[in-house]
Design a protein around this motif. Sequence first.
Motif, PDB file in Angstrom:
ATOM      1  N   LEU A   1     -22.422   4.033  11.972  1.00  0.00           N
ATOM      2  CA  LEU A   1     -21.768   4.573  10.775  1.00  0.00           C
ATOM      3  C   LEU A   1     -22.727   4.616   9.592  1.00  0.00           C
ATOM      4  O   LEU A   1     -22.773   5.597   8.847  1.00  0.00           O
ATOM      5  CB  LEU A   1     -20.569   3.708  10.394  1.00  0.00           C
TER       6      LEU A   1
ATOM      7  N   ARG B   1      -6.655  -7.734   5.554  1.00  0.00           N
ATOM      8  CA  ARG B   1      -6.302  -7.803   6.960  1.00  0.00           C
ATOM      9  C   ARG B   1      -5.372  -8.997   7.203  1.00  0.00           C
ATOM     10  O   ARG B   1      -5.576 -10.081   6.667  1.00  0.00           O
ATOM     11  CB  ARG B   1      -7.592  -7.961   7.774  1.00  0.00           C
TER      12      ARG B   1
ATOM     13  N   ASP C   1     -14.175   8.882  11.255  1.00  0.00           N
ATOM     14  CA  ASP C   1     -14.914   7.643  11.510  1.00  0.00           C
ATOM     15  C   ASP C   1     -13.980   6.459  11.713  1.00  0.00           C
ATOM     16  O   ASP C   1     -14.224   5.609  12.572  1.00  0.00           O
ATOM     17  CB  ASP C   1     -15.871   7.338  10.341  1.00  0.00           C
TER      18      ASP C   1
ATOM     19  N   LEU D   1     -13.143   4.398  15.441  1.00  0.00           N
ATOM     20  CA  LEU D   1     -13.339   2.953  15.494  1.00  0.00           C
ATOM     21  C   LEU D   1     -12.041   2.224  15.828  1.00  0.00           C
ATOM     22  O   LEU D   1     -12.020   1.292  16.636  1.00  0.00           O
ATOM     23  CB  LEU D   1     -13.839   2.434  14.147  1.00  0.00           C
TER      24      LEU D   1
ATOM     25  N   GLU E   1      -3.840  -1.830  16.174  1.00  0.00           N
ATOM     26  CA  GLU E   1      -4.974  -1.974  15.258  1.00  0.00           C
ATOM     27  C   GLU E   1      -4.883  -0.910  14.170  1.00  0.00           C
ATOM     28  O   GLU E   1      -4.410   0.206  14.412  1.00  0.00           O
ATOM     29  CB  GLU E   1      -6.297  -1.839  16.050  1.00  0.00           C
ATOM     30  N   GLN E   2      -5.366  -1.262  12.982  1.00  0.00           N
ATOM     31  CA  GLN E   2      -5.387  -0.330  11.853  1.00  0.00           C
ATOM     32  C   GLN E   2      -6.609  -0.599  11.007  1.00  0.00           C
ATOM     33  O   GLN E   2      -7.116  -1.714  10.963  1.00  0.00           O
ATOM     34  CB  GLN E   2      -4.151  -0.537  10.956  1.00  0.00           C
ATOM     35  N   ASP E   3      -7.036   0.410  10.311  1.00  0.00           N
ATOM     36  CA  ASP E   3      -8.085   0.214   9.311  1.00  0.00           C
ATOM     37  C   ASP E   3      -8.034   1.362   8.311  1.00  0.00           C
ATOM     38  O   ASP E   3      -7.347   2.362   8.537  1.00  0.00           O
ATOM     39  CB  ASP E   3      -9.477   0.112   9.947  1.00  0.00           C
ATOM     40  N   VAL E   4      -8.750   1.204   7.225  1.00  0.00           N
ATOM     41  CA  VAL E   4      -8.742   2.205   6.156  1.00  0.00           C
ATOM     42  C   VAL E   4     -10.147   2.452   5.641  1.00  0.00           C
ATOM     43  O   VAL E   4     -11.048   1.653   5.862  1.00  0.00           O
ATOM     44  CB  VAL E   4      -7.860   1.764   4.961  1.00  0.00           C
TER      45      VAL E   4
ATOM     46  N   ARG F   1     -12.064   4.086   1.889  1.00  0.00           N
ATOM     47  CA  ARG F   1     -11.827   4.432   0.496  1.00  0.00           C
ATOM     48  C   ARG F   1     -12.136   5.913   0.270  1.00  0.00           C
ATOM     49  O   ARG F   1     -13.131   6.425   0.770  1.00  0.00           O
ATOM     50  CB  ARG F   1     -12.721   3.552  -0.384  1.00  0.00           C
ATOM     51  N   ILE F   2     -11.273   6.582  -0.444  1.00  0.00           N
ATOM     52  CA  ILE F   2     -11.524   7.958  -0.849  1.00  0.00           C
ATOM     53  C   ILE F   2     -11.338   8.032  -2.358  1.00  0.00           C
ATOM     54  O   ILE F   2     -10.924   7.065  -2.981  1.00  0.00           O
ATOM     55  CB  ILE F   2     -10.559   8.948  -0.157  1.00  0.00           C
TER      56      ILE F   2
ATOM     57  N   ARG G   1     -21.577  14.213  16.359  1.00  0.00           N
ATOM     58  CA  ARG G   1     -21.183  14.771  15.057  1.00  0.00           C
ATOM     59  C   ARG G   1     -21.633  16.221  14.927  1.00  0.00           C
ATOM     60  O   ARG G   1     -20.928  17.047  14.330  1.00  0.00           O
ATOM     61  CB  ARG G   1     -21.786  13.946  13.918  1.00  0.00           C
TER      62      ARG G   1
ATOM     63  N   LYS H   1      -5.675   6.238  -2.674  1.00  0.00           N
ATOM     64  CA  LYS H   1      -7.088   5.901  -2.856  1.00  0.00           C
ATOM     65  C   LYS H   1      -7.732   5.368  -1.581  1.00  0.00           C
ATOM     66  O   LYS H   1      -8.925   5.059  -1.557  1.00  0.00           O
ATOM     67  CB  LYS H   1      -7.237   4.869  -3.973  1.00  0.00           C
ATOM     68  N   LEU H   2      -6.927   5.235  -0.524  1.00  0.00           N
ATOM     69  CA  LEU H   2      -7.427   4.823   0.780  1.00  0.00           C
ATOM     70  C   LEU H   2      -6.717   5.676   1.823  1.00  0.00           C
ATOM     71  O   LEU H   2      -5.541   5.991   1.668  1.00  0.00           O
ATOM     72  CB  LEU H   2      -7.074   3.358   1.074  1.00  0.00           C
ATOM     73  N   VAL H   3      -7.421   6.056   2.877  1.00  0.00           N
ATOM     74  CA  VAL H   3      -6.749   6.651   4.034  1.00  0.00           C
ATOM     75  C   VAL H   3      -7.130   5.832   5.261  1.00  0.00           C
ATOM     76  O   VAL H   3      -8.147   5.142   5.276  1.00  0.00           O
ATOM     77  CB  VAL H   3      -7.107   8.134   4.263  1.00  0.00           C
TER      78      VAL H   3
ATOM     79  N   ARG I   1     -13.982  12.506   6.940  1.00  0.00           N
ATOM     80  CA  ARG I   1     -14.291  11.090   6.761  1.00  0.00           C
ATOM     81  C   ARG I   1     -13.333  10.217   7.559  1.00  0.00           C
ATOM     82  O   ARG I   1     -13.704   9.147   8.038  1.00  0.00           O
ATOM     83  CB  ARG I   1     -14.245  10.749   5.279  1.00  0.00           C
TER      84      ARG I   1
ATOM     85  N   ILE J   1      -1.136   7.153  -8.722  1.00  0.00           N
ATOM     86  CA  ILE J   1      -1.823   5.951  -8.248  1.00  0.00           C
ATOM     87  C   ILE J   1      -3.193   5.826  -8.904  1.00  0.00           C
ATOM     88  O   ILE J   1      -3.982   6.772  -8.887  1.00  0.00           O
ATOM     89  CB  ILE J   1      -1.972   5.997  -6.722  1.00  0.00           C
TER      90      ILE J   1
ATOM     91  N   PHE K   1       0.861  -1.162   0.000  1.00  0.00           N
ATOM     92  CA  PHE K   1       0.000   0.000   0.000  1.00  0.00           C
ATOM     93  C   PHE K   1       0.909   1.227   0.000  1.00  0.00           C
ATOM     94  O   PHE K   1       1.258   1.746   1.044  1.00  0.00           O
ATOM     95  CB  PHE K   1      -0.899  -0.034   1.234  1.00  0.00           C
TER      96      PHE K   1
ATOM     97  N   ARG L   1     -22.545  10.346  -4.844  1.00  0.00           N
ATOM     98  CA  ARG L   1     -21.428  10.473  -3.930  1.00  0.00           C
ATOM     99  C   ARG L   1     -21.177  11.928  -3.597  1.00  0.00           C
ATOM    100  O   ARG L   1     -21.273  12.801  -4.412  1.00  0.00           O
ATOM    101  CB  ARG L   1     -20.168   9.924  -4.593  1.00  0.00           C
TER     102      ARG L   1
ATOM    103  N   GLN M   1      -5.915   1.116  -5.305  1.00  0.00           N
ATOM    104  CA  GLN M   1      -5.262   0.475  -4.159  1.00  0.00           C
ATOM    105  C   GLN M   1      -6.300  -0.313  -3.391  1.00  0.00           C
ATOM    106  O   GLN M   1      -7.476   0.012  -3.394  1.00  0.00           O
ATOM    107  CB  GLN M   1      -4.683   1.534  -3.201  1.00  0.00           C
TER     108      GLN M   1
ATOM    109  N   SER N   1       3.676   3.281   1.748  1.00  0.00           N
ATOM    110  CA  SER N   1       4.333   2.377   2.684  1.00  0.00           C
ATOM    111  C   SER N   1       5.174   1.359   1.921  1.00  0.00           C
ATOM    112  O   SER N   1       4.737   0.860   0.890  1.00  0.00           O
ATOM    113  CB  SER N   1       3.290   1.578   3.475  1.00  0.00           C
TER     114      SER N   1
ATOM    115  N   PHE O   1      -2.518   5.511   7.945  1.00  0.00           N
ATOM    116  CA  PHE O   1      -2.187   4.095   7.940  1.00  0.00           C
ATOM    117  C   PHE O   1      -0.667   3.996   8.004  1.00  0.00           C
ATOM    118  O   PHE O   1       0.005   3.970   6.988  1.00  0.00           O
ATOM    119  CB  PHE O   1      -2.735   3.464   6.652  1.00  0.00           C
ATOM    120  N   LEU O   2      -0.133   3.980   9.221  1.00  0.00           N
ATOM    121  CA  LEU O   2       1.324   3.930   9.398  1.00  0.00           C
ATOM    122  C   LEU O   2       1.888   2.651   8.765  1.00  0.00           C
ATOM    123  O   LEU O   2       1.216   1.639   8.778  1.00  0.00           O
ATOM    124  CB  LEU O   2       1.685   3.954  10.891  1.00  0.00           C
TER     125      LEU O   2
ATOM    126  N   LYS P   1      -1.150  -4.301  10.484  1.00  0.00           N
ATOM    127  CA  LYS P   1      -2.317  -5.173  10.575  1.00  0.00           C
ATOM    128  C   LYS P   1      -3.068  -5.298   9.251  1.00  0.00           C
ATOM    129  O   LYS P   1      -4.098  -5.970   9.159  1.00  0.00           O
ATOM    130  CB  LYS P   1      -3.255  -4.663  11.668  1.00  0.00           C
ATOM    131  N   LEU P   2      -2.608  -4.584   8.250  1.00  0.00           N
ATOM    132  CA  LEU P   2      -3.181  -4.665   6.905  1.00  0.00           C
ATOM    133  C   LEU P   2      -2.017  -4.646   5.915  1.00  0.00           C
ATOM    134  O   LEU P   2      -1.039  -3.942   6.141  1.00  0.00           O
ATOM    135  CB  LEU P   2      -4.064  -3.448   6.607  1.00  0.00           C
TER     136      LEU P   2
END
Lengths: 302, 302, 302, 302
Positions: free
Chosen positions: D277, A257, B273, B277, B252-255, B257-258, D117, B232-234, B270, A250, A213, D302, A253, A216, B213-214, A232-233
């Motif tokens: 969400l 998990r 959120d 979580l 923990e991590q998550d992403v 879509r943008i 929010r 395309k993701l944050v 955005r 880009i 990703f 969107r 992407q 990174s 997303f480190l 973790k991803l």
Amino acid sequence: MSVPSGRRLVITLSCPDRTGIVAAITGRLAAIGASITEAAYHADVDAGWFVTRQVVDSASVPGGADVLRAVVGQVAAELEVPGGEPVRWHVRDTAESPRVVILVSRESHCLHDLLGRVWGGELDMDVRAVVGNHEVLRPIAAAHGVPFHHVPFPARAQDDEARTGRDAAFAQVAALVDEHDPAAIVLARFMQVLTPALCDRWAGRAINIHHSFLPSFMGARPYHQAHARGVKLVGATCHYVTADLDAGPIIEQDVIRIDHADTPEDMVRRGRDVEKLVLARGLRAHLEDRVQVHAGRTVVFR
Amino acid sequence: MSVPSGRRLVITLSCPDRTGIVAAITGRLAAIGASITEAAYHADVDAGWFVTRQVVDSASVPGGADVLRAVVGQVAAELEVPGGEPVRWHVRDTAESPRVVILVSRESHCLHDLLGRVWGGELDMDVRAVVGNHEVLRPIAAAHGVPFHHVPFPARAQDDEARTGRDAAFAQVAALVDEHDPAAIVLARFMQVLTPALCDRWAGRAINIHHSFLPSFMGARPYHQAHARGVKLVGATCHYVTADLDAGPIIEQDVIRIDHADTPEDMVRRGRDVEKLVLARGLRAHLEDRVQVHAGRTVVFR
Amino acid sequence: MSVPSGRRLVITLSCPDRTGIVAAITGRLAAIGASITEAAYHADVDAGWFVTRQVVDSASVPGGADVLRAVVGQVAAELEVPGGEPVRWHVRDTAESPRVVILVSRESHCLHDLLGRVWGGELDMDVRAVVGNHEVLRPIAAAHGVPFHHVPFPARAQDDEARTGRDAAFAQVAALVDEHDPAAIVLARFMQVLTPALCDRWAGRAINIHHSFLPSFMGARPYHQAHARGVKLVGATCHYVTADLDAGPIIEQDVIRIDHADTPEDMVRRGRDVEKLVLARGLRAHLEDRVQVHAGRTVVFR
Amino acid sequence: MSVPSGRRLVITLSCPDRTGIVAAITGRLAAIGASITEAAYHADVDAGWFVTRQVVDSASVPGGADVLRAVVGQVAAELEVPGGEPVRWHVRDTAESPRVVILVSRESHCLHDLLGRVWGGELDMDVRAVVGNHEVLRPIAAAHGVPFHHVPFPARAQDDEARTGRDAAFAQVAALVDEHDPAAIVLARFMQVLTPALCDRWAGRAINIHHSFLPSFMGARPYHQAHARGVKLVGATCHYVTADLDAGPIIEQDVIRIDHADTPEDMVRRGRDVEKLVLARGLRAHLEDRVQVHAGRTVVFR
């Protein structure tokens, strides 16, 4: 994302932003009775740059692509700003499948996936050749009736001899590619860094899948880097190739998990699924003229 | 992830890996009639390190946590390897809610989210204090009956005076935190970099939420960096705080879509959120003793 | 999900739940010096049913699978509860690839995907045959050196003649499958409903991919149903086949996002990506003995 | 999704599809110098129905919303098809925050999330009242300075007395809602089934969050249904309320992954994250005029 069910004419146009562009374009299209089946717009306010993609039902333009090119060309000329960045536009007829050449190394999953999609009729492209720096994937190309060319590359080394060998190999690759004038040159886990000259020659057409990703884990062995960092991803990035390695615009992407139980080898295996999906989605967007690049970033219309 | 429906004793243990560890632990637990309701194991083969978490129904151990501590302590002693890394173990009684202090700045979403979860009874923690370097979030703490302490920080500057002011402010924060001996110090978008001394003192207890997303986009204004790069993701990353900024072990991590239409401001909005979580999930895992750190990486049992 | 890097012995065992099961199993394994590389447990408290999967390094058990079977069989005998549901257990040696037969119709994507994974060495299975009720996918099997058998089925009709033809066709399919005594019979978009007798004979081995997120949109043309209902996600479900159509125990599911612009045909195309991934993940879990069924639901160990 | 950074005029229009609609609209907007900042189009080919949303910078239309309404109204009149479905259009000025009333029961997470929010300035709405059929959430509304009204409902029963009590309660709710003429009536886990009359009166404005991925698990206790079926994902659905329960047009959906270790209670807890969400995203889309309904399905720009 709509698959054109019939023959379509796809217009892309980008120009300096100002009021009335959409009216100018759609007014002209309405005047010739063109029936628009898809339309998307984006204005990058910071950059003052406008981008659009319009899909026209071919049956509604009796004169076909040439007539449409005349109309769009005229609008484009009117949208030019003296001293500004030039207007860019293109009209493509979907009657002809876009030509593609695929560059590979030893990893088979992306090649299998792309050719499987062509076989199943879900990806409209004409794969003219597969070029590999190893022999191992030849049977896959053969099974799909696609010519395979083996161009050996010297082992990575810094001495002059290796560099010369590499340049010669790339010259051979370039010749095999350029004879087809392809709409896309796909680096499907090719693992060789294109020369700056080729990056330049194939700008906006050479598409790479990087197995992380980005930004990174640039560079080599990204899954091993990801494992060492304990993320973790893990993900994959489809991007246009530029001379600045792993820094091209880009296109697409995605991530999956993982957890502490995944070894680097597990990540490699599991990452293949996201690599092949991301490459297929990015390539489809490119071939359907959904992607436009400005200032190093892409607009990707759905 | 199972929520203990009754009182539980949670065992965590990690030690040099060898054959027979599980048999040793579970044999001893079976001998005292302990009823295991959850069990998870992980062996890091490369590091030769074994990690386990076992949850015991409190009702099956009449003597309670102290009896269990004696048993686990004995096993742990037997698992010691002369000259090796010491065995680590812990037994926690869920009858007592873990104490937590939350550090905040101006952004409200993570604080609202965490306190809302406590209100709704879905996150078992005893929030003893909220400390803010601005006043603005005081009403939120007040609405939940949690003491709020305002500790002003000097503007970021490099001169000695600023540094002295910052050290004094951190001393005040540390005093407000340490009086509660909390199981977790949560940096809920705190925006101040902990001093190395505090990183050390709160090692394994200070938990940060970073808004990227480190290891992508370390440092300041990650959404603006992400926009500039055209990703395309944050994402967001919940990690333990270490002296090496943004490099602590990831919990923990998550992403999300943008796309090209999202401005940096859209991404900020955005991204909230996913920040809230990811922080909530990471904090829950920590408070339920699901996280163990070895060699800079976490094992996070589901 | 760890890929065994060497030869492994995989133990699965399920039995009525009680205290001390893990100690009993791991104690016996430790006694013969068996080195456990993966272990997972689950107790279904409501059903009073315990499930475990343990992976042993083959090199640590000199006598191999037979010795391990003797040990596990002895433990299993001790875990029997008079009048209770019988203990189920199994020991598999990974030295032998599991045999698989794939049933197909006209859709190519799942077959391409599965055979591509075998080619690339990422899915350990021995595909003995592909059976199709149409000829069209024969070239794919041929390209992978797998025997293809064409068994025509009568058009769907309710009269006796059609039923007789269908029964005869299924008898032929059954013969082609059963001669290999496969660990899995994969319905890779087979589109024919197995007879109750075959559901019974292949219980726990016949695996289907349904192109919706069950229990939504059971039955025919799920993407068209999804479009009509206006859902925002479509999915796929990998499940064991039972006589109660589309109601078998679910192994794996996933979804993708769609929107109002997607026609049913777009959904069909985009859904293929999730179908092939979900089938591949579900089949891998099954072949690695990660799935156990109790009371109509699966435990799927990661 | 772009947040209007300044004052905007939002146009929505839908009409029978034909060639030249976009040209007609944008031509008229260009003629008055209106600067379009966002534009989206969709043509439902099967239904022959065209939908658009255009956002105009308020500063570019000196006369404001009234001038724009005159212009759009004129275009709309020209787009009418004799005997066809009437053109629908609307112009909204973002200077005024849309009014909202929230209906609740005992579950707090959605209310906390929505009011949080608003507090943080990320959701532009004017919450005029919260109406609960229980007292328990009153403190949350109070903490945000929003009036809370308790309207008790009789226990669910089928006799005439219960029905009369329920009708009276709904009459009271309706009065509390209608005095604000809200743009949205949000059923934030309200748990009471609206009467057909209210469904009708609030058509296109009453928004519900259902705690399953519809059409799976309609009706009561969806998480328990999901657990019984053994699904691997659970979800939430934000939809317009119609008299046909759980069958209204879907605005937004999402899912989260669960596994065999999750009890129904775990699912309830974990599902809350996706419920809040999905509701927030669906409500935002509605309030920003991104949603249009035709033939029971939504277009969500969107």
